[in-house]
Design a protein around this motif. Structure first.
Motif, PDB file in Angstrom:
ATOM      1  N   SER A  77       0.852  -1.174   0.000  1.00  0.00           N
ATOM      2  CA  SER A  77       0.000   0.000   0.000  1.00  0.00           C
ATOM      3  C   SER A  77       0.895   1.233   0.000  1.00  0.00           C
ATOM      4  O   SER A  77       2.120   1.144   0.184  1.00  0.00           O
ATOM      5  CB  SER A  77      -0.890   0.007   1.241  1.00  0.00           C
ATOM      6  OG  SER A  77      -0.098   0.168   2.409  1.00  0.00           O
ATOM      7  N   LEU A  78       0.305   2.397  -0.219  1.00  0.00           N
ATOM      8  CA  LEU A  78       1.087   3.628  -0.138  1.00  0.00           C
ATOM      9  C   LEU A  78       1.687   3.815   1.254  1.00  0.00           C
ATOM     10  O   LEU A  78       2.815   4.295   1.398  1.00  0.00           O
ATOM     11  CB  LEU A  78       0.200   4.832  -0.486  1.00  0.00           C
ATOM     12  CG  LEU A  78      -0.175   4.990  -1.961  1.00  0.00           C
ATOM     13  CD1 LEU A  78      -1.216   6.093  -2.124  1.00  0.00           C
ATOM     14  CD2 LEU A  78       1.058   5.307  -2.800  1.00  0.00           C
ATOM     15  N   ASP A  79       0.948   3.391   2.277  1.00  0.00           N
ATOM     16  CA  ASP A  79       1.467   3.480   3.646  1.00  0.00           C
ATOM     17  C   ASP A  79       2.662   2.548   3.830  1.00  0.00           C
ATOM     18  O   ASP A  79       3.643   2.913   4.490  1.00  0.00           O
ATOM     19  CB  ASP A  79       0.371   3.129   4.655  1.00  0.00           C
ATOM     20  CG  ASP A  79      -0.691   4.218   4.756  1.00  0.00           C
ATOM     21  OD1 ASP A  79      -0.329   5.400   4.641  1.00  0.00           O
ATOM     22  OD2 ASP A  79      -1.876   3.876   4.939  1.00  0.00           O
ATOM     23  N   ASP A  80       2.585   1.341   3.251  1.00  0.00           N
ATOM     24  CA  ASP A  80       3.704   0.393   3.347  1.00  0.00           C
ATOM     25  C   ASP A  80       4.956   0.981   2.713  1.00  0.00           C
ATOM     26  O   ASP A  80       6.055   0.929   3.293  1.00  0.00           O
ATOM     27  CB  ASP A  80       3.360  -0.928   2.648  1.00  0.00           C
ATOM     28  CG  ASP A  80       2.262  -1.704   3.346  1.00  0.00           C
ATOM     29  OD1 ASP A  80       2.088  -1.522   4.572  1.00  0.00           O
ATOM     30  OD2 ASP A  80       1.564  -2.490   2.672  1.00  0.00           O
ATOM     31  N   LEU A  81       4.792   1.523   1.507  1.00  0.00           N
ATOM     32  CA  LEU A  81       5.947   2.080   0.805  1.00  0.00           C
ATOM     33  C   LEU A  81       6.472   3.328   1.510  1.00  0.00           C
ATOM     34  O   LEU A  81       7.691   3.568   1.532  1.00  0.00           O
ATOM     35  CB  LEU A  81       5.576   2.416  -0.639  1.00  0.00           C
ATOM     36  CG  LEU A  81       6.704   2.962  -1.512  1.00  0.00           C
ATOM     37  CD1 LEU A  81       7.912   2.027  -1.504  1.00  0.00           C
ATOM     38  CD2 LEU A  81       6.220   3.193  -2.939  1.00  0.00           C
ATOM     39  N   SER A  82       5.584   4.098   2.099  1.00  0.00           N
ATOM     40  CA  SER A  82       6.011   5.280   2.840  1.00  0.00           C
ATOM     41  C   SER A  82       6.926   4.888   3.993  1.00  0.00           C
ATOM     42  O   SER A  82       7.968   5.508   4.220  1.00  0.00           O
ATOM     43  CB  SER A  82       4.789   6.040   3.360  1.00  0.00           C
ATOM     44  OG  SER A  82       5.191   7.150   4.141  1.00  0.00           O
ATOM     45  N   ARG A  89       3.267   9.450   2.453  1.00  0.00           N
ATOM     46  CA  ARG A  89       2.202   8.845   1.658  1.00  0.00           C
ATOM     47  C   ARG A  89       1.644   9.854   0.663  1.00  0.00           C
ATOM     48  O   ARG A  89       1.377   9.511  -0.499  1.00  0.00           O
ATOM     49  CB  ARG A  89       1.083   8.347   2.572  1.00  0.00           C
ATOM     50  CG  ARG A  89      -0.057   7.642   1.839  1.00  0.00           C
ATOM     51  CD  ARG A  89      -1.220   7.352   2.772  1.00  0.00           C
ATOM     52  NE  ARG A  89      -2.205   6.504   2.138  1.00  0.00           N
ATOM     53  CZ  ARG A  89      -3.098   6.915   1.242  1.00  0.00           C
ATOM     54  NH1 ARG A  89      -3.118   8.191   0.877  1.00  0.00           N
ATOM     55  NH2 ARG A  89      -3.965   6.063   0.719  1.00  0.00           N
ATOM     56  N   ALA A  90       1.450  11.092   1.111  1.00  0.00           N
ATOM     57  CA  ALA A  90       0.892  12.123   0.241  1.00  0.00           C
ATOM     58  C   ALA A  90       1.809  12.412  -0.944  1.00  0.00           C
ATOM     59  O   ALA A  90       1.349  12.579  -2.075  1.00  0.00           O
ATOM     60  CB  ALA A  90       0.634  13.392   1.042  1.00  0.00           C
TER      61      ALA A  90
END
Length: 240
Positions: A77-82, A89-90
């Motif tokens: 997810s974007l949170d995982d990659l962040s 994330r943004a």
């Protein structure tokens, strides 16, 4: 994506992401596509667009698509990659949706978070062979134009090695954050002089000299001379 109604104020996440991207672009190298011919393209209902702006838009599009595909292929997810990359994330969302173009520093962080070579964010390769024409190479330049890096091998040729031609103006410095663990670089000076600083060590190089060093720590390229320095930079990733 949901549209906000009856409001002209920017979204807080978008503001945070833009501040992060702006901070990186002022301290590091931003991505800019350079076309040697620099054609002009007429956009319907708008002013003339230069070849540089069109190339930069195409590069941002390809990076956004590549980022999304690589992230989804890893079920991240974007949170995982962040969390894995240290990029908000943004900011990741803005890059994927092509609302902003990342700096080299941000691209390095994303590549480390995804566990892929840097050049894989720039494009793919052909089935049997890939030719990279000089005029088609996507040159990465600093905002002040005093440093540039041009790939001299097609992106994705090998998952372990990348080769770049770098140019550093007289009395200019380019600083680089640590790359992925186990990454090494080999610098071969073609013309001019170059000082490489790695952690607490430094090395003075002249034309024809080369240096191999660990690039998984902060390092700097310094041209203290009165003329431009040209060098080849070979980046070697650990095999996994």
């Amino acid at each position: 994506m949901f549209k906000r109604l009856a409001s002209s104020q920017p979204n807080a996440d978008d503001c945070t992401a833009q501040r992060e991207l702006d901070a990186h672009s002022t301290r590091n190298v931003s991505v800019k596509a350079i076309k040697l011919a620099r054609p002009t393209v007429r956009k319907r209902g708008s002013a003339m667009a230069t070849g540089d702006s069109v190339g930069a838009a195409d590069l941002a599009r390809r990076i956004g698509l590549r980022l999304r595909d690589e992230r989804q292929a890893r079920n991240m997810s974007l949170d995982d990659l962040s969390r894995a990359s240290g990029v908000s994330r943004a900011a990741l969302s803005q890059i994927e949706t092509r609302k902003s173009s990342p700096s080299i520093a941000v691209m390095w962080k994303i590549a480390v978070g995804l566990g892929i070579p840097f050049s894989e964010l720039l494009g793919g390769q052909g089935e049997h062979g890939t030719v990279l024409r000089r005029a088609d190479a996507q040159v990465l330049r600093s905002p002040d134009g005093r440093f540039e890096s041009r790939p001299i091998g097609p992106a994705g040729t090998t998952p372990w090695v990348e080769v770049y031609e770098i140019r550093l103006s007289a009395r200019a410095t380019q600083r680089s954050e640590a790359h992925a663990p186990g990454t090494r670089e080999i610098i071969v000076v073609l013309s001019g002089s170059l000082r490489i600083e790695v952690a607490e060590s430094w090395y003075e190089l002249e034309a024809g000299d080369s240096l191999a060093f660990r690039a998984d720590q902060a390092h700097s390229y310094i041209n203290g001379g009165s003329s431009e320095t040209r060098a080849h930079d070979v980046i070697i990733y650990p095999r996994t």
